[in-house]
Design a protein around this motif. Structure first.
Motif, PDB file in Angstrom:
ATOM      1  N   ASP A 142       0.841  -1.193   0.000  1.00 22.50           N
ATOM      2  CA  ASP A 142       0.000   0.000   0.000  1.00 22.50           C
ATOM      3  C   ASP A 142       0.876   1.243   0.000  1.00 22.50           C
ATOM      4  O   ASP A 142       2.000   1.223   0.516  1.00 22.50           O
ATOM      5  CB  ASP A 142      -0.903   0.020   1.248  1.00 22.50           C
ATOM      6  CG  ASP A 142      -1.910  -1.123   1.241  1.00 22.50           C
ATOM      7  OD1 ASP A 142      -2.051  -1.770   0.190  1.00 22.50           O
ATOM      8  OD2 ASP A 142      -2.535  -1.348   2.295  1.00 22.50           O
ATOM      9  N   ASP A 189       0.023   4.128   1.489  1.00 18.46           N
ATOM     10  CA  ASP A 189      -0.403   5.077   2.522  1.00 18.46           C
ATOM     11  C   ASP A 189       0.403   4.980   3.815  1.00 18.46           C
ATOM     12  O   ASP A 189      -0.022   5.467   4.856  1.00 18.46           O
ATOM     13  CB  ASP A 189      -1.893   4.890   2.821  1.00 18.46           C
ATOM     14  CG  ASP A 189      -2.211   3.489   3.337  1.00 18.46           C
ATOM     15  OD1 ASP A 189      -1.293   2.647   3.373  1.00 18.46           O
ATOM     16  OD2 ASP A 189      -3.372   3.240   3.697  1.00 18.46           O
ATOM     17  N   SER A 227       0.946   2.445   5.635  1.00 20.52           N
ATOM     18  CA  SER A 227       0.544   1.370   6.541  1.00 20.52           C
ATOM     19  C   SER A 227       1.543   0.219   6.468  1.00 20.52           C
ATOM     20  O   SER A 227       1.712  -0.533   7.422  1.00 20.52           O
ATOM     21  CB  SER A 227      -0.852   0.860   6.180  1.00 20.52           C
ATOM     22  OG  SER A 227      -1.829   1.785   6.577  1.00 20.52           O
ATOM     23  N   PHE A 265       1.213  -3.428  10.850  1.00 18.60           N
ATOM     24  CA  PHE A 265       0.385  -2.600   9.967  1.00 18.60           C
ATOM     25  C   PHE A 265      -0.077  -1.413  10.797  1.00 18.60           C
ATOM     26  O   PHE A 265      -0.719  -1.569  11.826  1.00 18.60           O
ATOM     27  CB  PHE A 265      -0.805  -3.426   9.480  1.00 18.60           C
ATOM     28  CG  PHE A 265      -1.764  -2.684   8.578  1.00 18.60           C
ATOM     29  CD1 PHE A 265      -1.769  -2.915   7.207  1.00 18.60           C
ATOM     30  CD2 PHE A 265      -2.669  -1.774   9.104  1.00 18.60           C
ATOM     31  CE1 PHE A 265      -2.662  -2.241   6.369  1.00 18.60           C
ATOM     32  CE2 PHE A 265      -3.565  -1.099   8.270  1.00 18.60           C
ATOM     33  CZ  PHE A 265      -3.560  -1.338   6.909  1.00 18.60           C
ATOM     34  N   ARG A 289      -3.268   4.453   8.428  1.00 21.74           N
ATOM     35  CA  ARG A 289      -2.834   5.685   7.766  1.00 21.74           C
ATOM     36  C   ARG A 289      -3.080   6.922   8.613  1.00 21.74           C
ATOM     37  O   ARG A 289      -4.031   6.969   9.411  1.00 21.74           O
ATOM     38  CB  ARG A 289      -3.532   5.818   6.421  1.00 21.74           C
ATOM     39  CG  ARG A 289      -5.033   5.879   6.557  1.00 21.74           C
ATOM     40  CD  ARG A 289      -5.728   6.410   5.310  1.00 21.74           C
ATOM     41  NE  ARG A 289      -5.754   5.522   4.172  1.00 21.74           N
ATOM     42  CZ  ARG A 289      -5.259   5.855   2.977  1.00 21.74           C
ATOM     43  NH1 ARG A 289      -4.669   7.012   2.795  1.00 21.74           N
ATOM     44  NH2 ARG A 289      -5.359   5.026   1.970  1.00 21.74           N
TER      45      ARG A 289
HETATM   46 MN    MN Z   1      -4.714   1.825   4.024  1.00 22.65          MN
END
Ligand code: MN
Ligand code: GDD
Length: 241
Positions: free
Chosen positions: A99, A101, A103, A212, A215
């Motif tokens: 991803d 963002d 994360s 994780f 965001r």
């Molecule tokens: Mn995300």
């Protein structure tokens, strides 16, 4: 430990990630440069209204066209097809999917690569649900949805991986191509189908625990309809595999 022959193509799908893109790209470049692996970053922007593509063009100028490769599409066509689109343009023999963002922290990429080499794995899957892995910043609802999705998938499909909905993974390119050709789903459920197919094809799957972190900038694109598509996909796979 420089390796001349291996090249890693990182696929970054973006939809409204203008605030995250500069930092994620900077971090990816940093970790690859430090570990001396050859790489490219492929940004697949789906016509983000926030101007993500303009930011990406700046990054292309800063890092060079060989390091930041732009493969935009006209409009939001979904995460699954974004990966397929990006992969078609990848020149590496390994593909990293993550991803954009923040994360998924790029610091894990060298760990994925190390793991892959250890067992000549076809797939290395980042896992939030094993070892030191975890999720930070999600509300209880999102945690329950993710846990439940993983739990019922484990029961129904017995995949050889502890995190089926995660999307931080490293694939051998030819394996990814094979898996993609076999996959029928297009949205977020794609991640789950990919790992289930990998198990079905007898691929060697390695795991690396990841944290994780939710965001900070922007919002998640995962909606209620994705949950519906996930269940639909799960039942389809249960019935057909
Ligand atoms: Mn995300
Ligand atoms: N090009 C493109 N097109 N990119 C997209 C699209 C799309 O239609 N939809 C989302 N993205 C990008 C986002 O910009 C981000 O970089 C990444 O895909 C993940 O999207 P998020 O909206 O941040 O997903 P999330 O945080 O809710 O979900 C995460 O966790 C899920 C499972 O727990 C992701 O890792 C999912 O892939 C994962 O299934």
């Amino acid at each position: 430990m420089a390796e001349k022959k291996n090249k890693y193509s990182v696929l970054l799908p973006t939809y409204n990630e203008k605030d995250n893109l500069p930092l994620i790209v900077w971090l990816i470049v940093k970790y690859f440069t430090e570990s001396k692996y050859d790489f490219e970053i492929i940004v697949i922007d789906d016509g983000s209204p926030d101007g993500t593509l303009e930011v990406a063009k700046q990054l292309e100028k800063i890092y060079g066209k060989d390091k930041v490769v732009l493969r935009p599409r006209e409009k939001k066509l979904g995460l699954g097809t974004a990966y397929i689109h990006g992969m078609k343009h990848a020149t590496g023999n390994f593909i990293v999917i993550m991803d954009a963002d923040l994360s998924h922290h790029p610091k894990f990429i060298p760990e994925f690569i190390k793991k892959q080499k250890e067992g000549d794995y076809d797939v290395v899957s980042g896992t939030r649900y094993s070892g030191d892995g975890g999720v930070y910043g999600w509300d209880i609802k999102r945690k329950v949805v993710s846990r439940t999705a993983n739990y019922i998938t484990q029961i129904l499909l017995r995949p050889g991986a502890s995190d089926v909905t995660g999307s931080f993974r490293l694939y051998k390119k030819e394996i990814l191509e094979k898996l993609i050709n076999a996959c029928v789903s297009k949205g977020y459920v794609f991640q789950m189908e990919m790992i289930v197919r990998a198990t079905q094809f007898g691929c060697r799957i390695g795991e690396v625990p990841i944290s994780f972190v939710d965001r900070v900038y922007g919002t998640s694109k995962l909606g209620g309809s994705e949950i519906f598509y996930f269940l639909k996909g799960l039942l389809y796979l249960f019935a057909t595999t």
